[in-house]
Design a protein around this motif. Structure first.
Motif, PDB file in Angstrom:
ATOM      1  N   LEU A 137      35.851  44.112  42.867  1.00 29.91           N
ATOM      2  CA  LEU A 137      35.488  44.787  41.660  1.00 29.91           C
ATOM      3  C   LEU A 137      34.787  46.308  41.695  1.00 29.91           C
TER       4      LEU A 137
ATOM      5  N   ALA B  82      35.399  50.364  40.781  1.00 28.35           N
ATOM      6  CA  ALA B  82      34.236  50.562  40.366  1.00 28.35           C
ATOM      7  C   ALA B  82      34.631  52.049  40.508  1.00 28.35           C
TER       8      ALA B  82
ATOM      9  N   VAL C 285      30.758  53.005  34.843  1.00 27.40           N
ATOM     10  CA  VAL C 285      31.785  52.201  34.763  1.00 27.40           C
ATOM     11  C   VAL C 285      31.385  50.496  33.522  1.00 27.40           C
TER      12      VAL C 285
ATOM     13  N   LEU D 237      33.143  46.578  34.652  1.00 25.14           N
ATOM     14  CA  LEU D 237      34.035  45.578  34.597  1.00 25.14           C
ATOM     15  C   LEU D 237      33.319  43.664  34.320  1.00 25.14           C
TER      16      LEU D 237
ATOM     17  N   ASP E 287      35.621  40.107  34.609  1.00 20.31           N
ATOM     18  CA  ASP E 287      36.611  39.319  35.247  1.00 20.31           C
ATOM     19  C   ASP E 287      36.725  37.869  35.382  1.00 20.31           C
TER      20      ASP E 287
ATOM     21  N   ARG F 154      40.664  40.479  32.735  1.00 17.22           N
ATOM     22  CA  ARG F 154      40.199  41.402  32.936  1.00 17.22           C
ATOM     23  C   ARG F 154      40.375  42.625  32.535  1.00 17.22           C
TER      24      ARG F 154
ATOM     25  N   ILE G 133      38.429  46.630  31.449  1.00 20.71           N
ATOM     26  CA  ILE G 133      37.375  47.243  32.486  1.00 20.71           C
ATOM     27  C   ILE G 133      37.150  48.925  31.466  1.00 20.71           C
TER      28      ILE G 133
ATOM     29  N   SER H  53      38.471  52.052  27.182  1.00 21.56           N
ATOM     30  CA  SER H  53      39.047  50.979  28.020  1.00 21.56           C
ATOM     31  C   SER H  53      40.353  49.764  28.047  1.00 21.56           C
TER      32      SER H  53
ATOM     33  N   ILE I  56      43.016  45.678  35.155  1.00 17.49           N
ATOM     34  CA  ILE I  56      42.091  46.604  36.571  1.00 17.49           C
ATOM     35  C   ILE I  56      43.354  47.313  36.772  1.00 17.49           C
TER      36      ILE I  56
END
Length: 434
Positions: free
Chosen positions: A4, A8, A25, A27, A29, A51, A53, A67, A71
């Motif tokens: 991750l 990023a 950023v 994220l 998960d 997932r 981002i 968004s 990912i």
């Protein structure tokens, strides 16, 4: 470097190349599993993985966010270019920024993560134990089912200022709803348990028995007569009072001038002895966290101390609007609770000749500008200091300023919901019924 954090870093680099001056950023998960059981049969079993981002970029004081639901490094350039193009054409916001943040605390001391996914058989057994216990109580005629679930998510925040913070949170849950009576006289009620660690869950069978007892107690409700009388809020609904307060003291509401408490900072809002605390460091707390959504440090705060309002709830933008500093509350409050009083609920109602005990709220009739309060409710009458017949189809009304000043907390605080209060007694409210 975790997968991750590597993602990023890649998206931040793409944002810089696209022309972003500052970027952030986020994220997530996650994975979740749930089972639904009704009348002895499994109705649904579901497993999901997500997932996500998000990217926010700034060009001067203009910002834009984009968004994606996956990912995918191959899409980072397109995402970054889209965000920068949007930021170049939107109006400036003089208060928005991505703030500098110190290195984050390690979240391990909060013990938020129970990483082992339970087998489906374990979840099925939890749901079965809850529903069978409810159905085994005499007088229970049906069930809306029981469910059991597990979820886990890893969240990461990274900024072009160099902040990088990542932590995981899990959740186990059980819920059950029982039905008593038949035909139009049926009544339903529920119980549930939700914890970060499976070991902390309440006994499923006891949850089922609780739901059954509550449903049976609600049979044959009356509509009470209109009166002005003392009212007790059960812990299942008392936390809503804290929710109304948090909305009224949010920095955004204060900056807009749309709160009935906009002039109350430093003034008595509750009675003497009342303290409301936000604690982000509670071990295994439902909303504990090592930093807020902007990477800012968090700390234990008493927003109400001995009845006095001590602070607004501020993120960076609202703090900038008000000429103040963030309180580390981007994303809202953490574990927010009212500290308990000295009397248990039975003692708190012992002197009430006629009153009302509220167990359920309906609707959201609250005016944030004036504090006027009116909500549908159900519960039980209090007669000569004890709970009496069930009542329904009525409204309770008052003004939050008066309600805050004239409430008394009981001693039965439990940390169960993230926003928690003990049983509360409020004086002088109006019950509008028959």
């Amino acid at each position: 470097m975790s997968a991750l954090s590597a993602a990023a870093d890649g998206l931040l680099q793409a944002a810089r190349l696209a022309g972003a001056e500052v970027a952030e950023v986020v994220l997530h998960d996650g994975a979740s599993v749930s089972v639904q059981r009704r009348l002895g049969k499994i109705e649904e079993t579901e497993r999901a993985e997500t997932r996500e981002i998000g990217l926010r970029v700034f060009i001067g004081r203009s910002s834009a966010s984009v968004s994606a639901s996956s990912i995918d490094p191959a899409a980072f350039t397109r995402l970054a270019e889209q965000a920068v193009a949007m930021a170049r054409v939107v109006p400036e916001d003089p208060y928005a920024e991505i703030p500098q943040a110190p290195a984050p605390r390690d979240a391990a001391f909060l013990d938020l993560d129970d990483p082992i996914e339970p087998e489906a058989d374990i979840l099925i057994a939890r749901a079965a134990a809850a529903e069978e216990a409810a159905l085994g109580v005499p007088g229970i005629t049906n069930s809306e089912g029981a469910s059991a679930s597990w979820s886990r998510s890893v969240s990461l925040l990274a900024t072009s200022h160099g902040f990088l913070g990542e932590y995981a949170r899990s959740n186990h849950g059980i819920s059950v709803t029982a039905i008593a009576g038949t035909g139009v006289a049926m009544q339903r009620d529920y119980d549930y348990s939700s914890t970060l660690h499976g070991a902390d869950l309440d006994d499923p069978a006891q949850l089922g028995r609780n739901a059954a007892a509550r449903a049976l107690a609600r049979l044959n409700p009356r509509r009470p007569a209109t009166a002005k009388l003392p009212i007790l809020f059960d812990p299942r609904v008392s936390g809503s009072i804290l929710g109304h307060l948090s909305g009224a003291i949010s920095g955004a509401a204060i900056a807009r001038g749309t709160s009935f408490l906009k002039d109350a900072l430093g003034q008595p809002v509750f009675g003497p002895g009342i303290t409301l605390t936000d604690d982000p460091f509670r071990v295994r707390g439902r909303r504990s966290r090592p930093f807020d959504r902007e990477g800012q440090p968090v700390r234990l705060m008493n927003f109400i101390e001995n009845g006095v309002l001590t602070s607004w709830i501020l993120d960076t933008r609202s703090a900038n609007q008000l000429g103040l500093k963030t309180t580390g509350h981007s994303g809202g409050l953490s574990n927010f609770y009212m500290q308990p009083g000295r009397l248990n609920p039975e003692a708190l109602m012992a002197d009430i000749t006629e009153g009302l005990y509220v167990t359920e709220m309906i609707g959201m009739g609250v005016n944030g500008l004036t504090g006027d309060y009116s909500r549908g409710a159900a519960g039980f009458m209090i007669r000569n200091g004890v709970l009496a017949e069930p009542v329904a189809e009525f409204t309770i009304a008052g003004n939050l300023k008066d309600m805050f000043l004239h409430l008394t907390p009981a001693s039965d605080l439990e940390f169960k919901r993230g926003t928690d209060a003990p049983t509360l007694r409020l004086e002088g409210m109006t019950l509008a019924g028959a």
